[in-house]
Each structure stands twice: as C-alpha cells, then as structure tokens.
Design an enzyme around this catalytic site. Sequence first.
Site, short mmCIF file in Angstrom:
data_model
loop_
_atom_site.label_atom_id
_atom_site.label_comp_id
_atom_site.label_asym_id
_atom_site.label_seq_id
_atom_site.Cartn_x
_atom_site.Cartn_y
_atom_site.Cartn_z
N ASN A 1 38.14 31.86 25.63
CA ASN A 1 39.41 32.62 27.02
C ASN A 1 40.25 32.72 26.76
O ASN A 1 40.82 31.92 27.44
CB ASN A 1 37.90 33.84 28.21
CG ASN A 1 39.03 34.69 28.83
OD1 ASN A 1 39.75 34.49 28.14
ND2 ASN A 1 38.70 34.39 30.08
N LYS B 1 42.76 34.03 27.59
CA LYS B 1 43.75 35.16 29.13
C LYS B 1 44.75 35.37 28.33
O LYS B 1 44.98 35.86 26.71
CB LYS B 1 43.60 34.31 30.52
CG LYS B 1 42.24 33.73 30.72
CD LYS B 1 42.23 33.24 31.97
CE LYS B 1 40.85 32.72 32.72
NZ LYS B 1 40.88 31.91 33.85
N HIS C 1 35.55 40.42 33.68
CA HIS C 1 35.77 39.21 34.38
C HIS C 1 36.44 39.20 35.66
O HIS C 1 36.26 40.64 36.04
CB HIS C 1 36.62 38.54 33.59
CG HIS C 1 37.06 37.22 33.90
ND1 HIS C 1 37.85 37.26 34.61
CD2 HIS C 1 37.19 35.88 33.05
CE1 HIS C 1 38.24 35.98 34.36
NE2 HIS C 1 37.46 35.14 33.26
N GLU D 1 39.10 38.37 37.12
CA GLU D 1 40.42 39.57 36.90
C GLU D 1 40.25 40.36 37.16
O GLU D 1 41.41 40.54 37.60
CB GLU D 1 40.78 37.68 36.30
CG GLU D 1 41.09 36.81 36.20
CD GLU D 1 41.38 35.81 35.54
OE1 GLU D 1 41.91 35.46 33.07
OE2 GLU D 1 41.37 34.27 35.65
N GLU E 1 29.65 32.71 36.74
CA GLU E 1 31.56 32.35 36.25
C GLU E 1 31.46 32.45 38.26
O GLU E 1 32.17 33.29 38.49
CB GLU E 1 32.57 33.46 35.87
CG GLU E 1 32.33 33.12 34.36
CD GLU E 1 34.24 32.81 33.85
OE1 GLU E 1 34.00 32.17 32.82
OE2 GLU E 1 34.16 33.90 33.55
N GLY F 1 39.49 28.16 37.48
CA GLY F 1 40.83 27.60 36.52
C GLY F 1 41.48 27.16 38.41
O GLY F 1 42.62 27.44 38.24
N SER G 1 36.50 26.04 35.10
CA SER G 1 37.08 25.15 35.46
C SER G 1 35.63 23.39 34.44
O SER G 1 36.49 23.26 34.42
CB SER G 1 36.84 24.28 36.18
OG SER G 1 38.00 25.03 37.19
P1 PGA Z 1 38.49 28.19 33.42
O1 PGA Z 1 38.72 29.96 33.54
O2 PGA Z 1 37.96 27.63 32.46
O3 PGA Z 1 40.63 27.93 33.18
O4 PGA Z 1 38.24 28.30 35.17
C1 PGA Z 1 37.25 30.12 32.94
C2 PGA Z 1 36.94 31.93 32.94
O5 PGA Z 1 37.36 32.72 33.10
O6 PGA Z 1 36.76 32.79 32.01
#
Ligand code: PGA
Length: 236
Positions: free
Chosen positions: A8, A10, A87, A89, A154, A160, A198
């Site tokens: 991903n 983003k 997601h 976000e 998640e 993140g 992460s």
């Molecule tokens: P990250 O993001 O690996 O940077 O923690 C995962 C995600 O949001 O899909």
Amino acid sequence: MTTFIVANWKMNPLTRKEAEELFSFFKKTTDKRGKVIFCPPFPYLHLGENLNLGAQNCFPERKGSFTGEVSPYMLKDLGCDYVIIGHSERRSVLGEDFFFVKRKVETSINAGLTPILCVGEEKREGTDASGEIKEQIRSALERVSFKEIIIAYEPVFAIGTGSACPIEVAAERRFLIEDILSQMKIEKDSVPILYGGSVNAENAKGYLLEGGFQGLLVGGASLEKEEFTKIIESVF
Ligand code: PGA
C-alpha cells in the site's frame, strides 16, 4: 492457500519518475514470487503493467456524475484485480462510514474486483476491540455474496507508528475474525486474513509462522526497495 503481500503505497511517491523506478525494480524482484499485489496511487496504476495490481480506493457506483471519483469498473478495465476498502485512514480522515464501506464492497465485487477489507481496533488498550472488529466485518459483509474477499487486520495504533502489534495479540484477533466469519456462516478457510501495521523485514515472517496469517499489508516499508525485497524473500 496462497500467501499475499499487499503493498500500500498510500499517497507516495511524489513523482512519476520515482514510481517508474520502484515498479521497474520490483518487476525484477517479485517475478514468480507468489502474490505480491501493488496498490499505487491512481495516476501510477498504468505503470504497473504485468504486476498484480490493486487500487487503494474506489467509489461505490458504476458510472455517473460523481466528480473526482473512480469507478471499480474502470479499475478492472485498467488491469486491477484488487481494491483496498475501509482503510482506517479513509474511515477517520475522510469520514467513511459502515454503510459506505459496504456499498464499496458490493460494487467492487460486481465489477469483478477482490476487495481487501481493512478492519482493526482504534486503541491499543482499554477499548472493546472485539466489538469494534465485529461491527466492521458484519456491517461490510452481511448479506453480501462474494467469490473472493481478503480481510486485513490492521490495528490503528500500529499503522505507520513503527510499533507493530505484538504477534500474540494479532493472533488472538485473527481467531476472533475467524469466529465472526463462522458466526456469519462464511467458510473461514475461504477468506485469507492478512496482518498490517508497521510490518518490516524483521517482523514479517513471524505474523505468518507464529501468528497464522495468510499474508501482510505493508505500507511504509513497501516503498523501500531493499526492505520490501527482504520482506518478500522472508515470506515466500
Ligand atoms: P504501515 O501501513 O506499514 O506504514 O504501518 C500499513 C497500512 O496502513 O496499510
């Protein structure tokens, strides 16, 4: 069962040149290494030709007057087979609610895409994680018929932050998700459950071996050539 690694990206990278570089690097390293699915921003999707492609979002309608939105049918036509839906976000920053997420799941299935449904509790401690996750799954999948769907667990606190969810906790949540699916009469073996939050080259394998997950959803580390290659190599 297939093992999935979903990249991903983003809202990265910032330039087409960088996206081209990443794709040309990964075209070499991911060759014949199982299911690595790349989810770049919309403007870069066409650069990922010949790789497994997913989108990071879609709009829950086939076509019409929806300025700025992208139809799952367009994504399918562009060569995508997957789409990330729900997601955290998007749920938090863009205010997507349960019903909107469900409509996206339905429309993308109708368009022939496999949804990658993201679920996960908000806080590390002191929340009713099982209630939150149950509501996210039920609201998105109840009375939806599908051939293929992927769930990504998640936990929001791990996304993140560089502070991944302990494998034992993640494994408990995986059992919980399986339980929710079986209560909904969904054959749990038909739904791959991935871990995201992460993930890096050091912890990747543990989620599969000890955590029992069928794959990973990788954000930040999927933009780093060496790190992501190490993750792929540790898993496949
Ligand atoms: P990250 O993001 O690996 O940077 O923690 C995962 C995600 O949001 O899909």
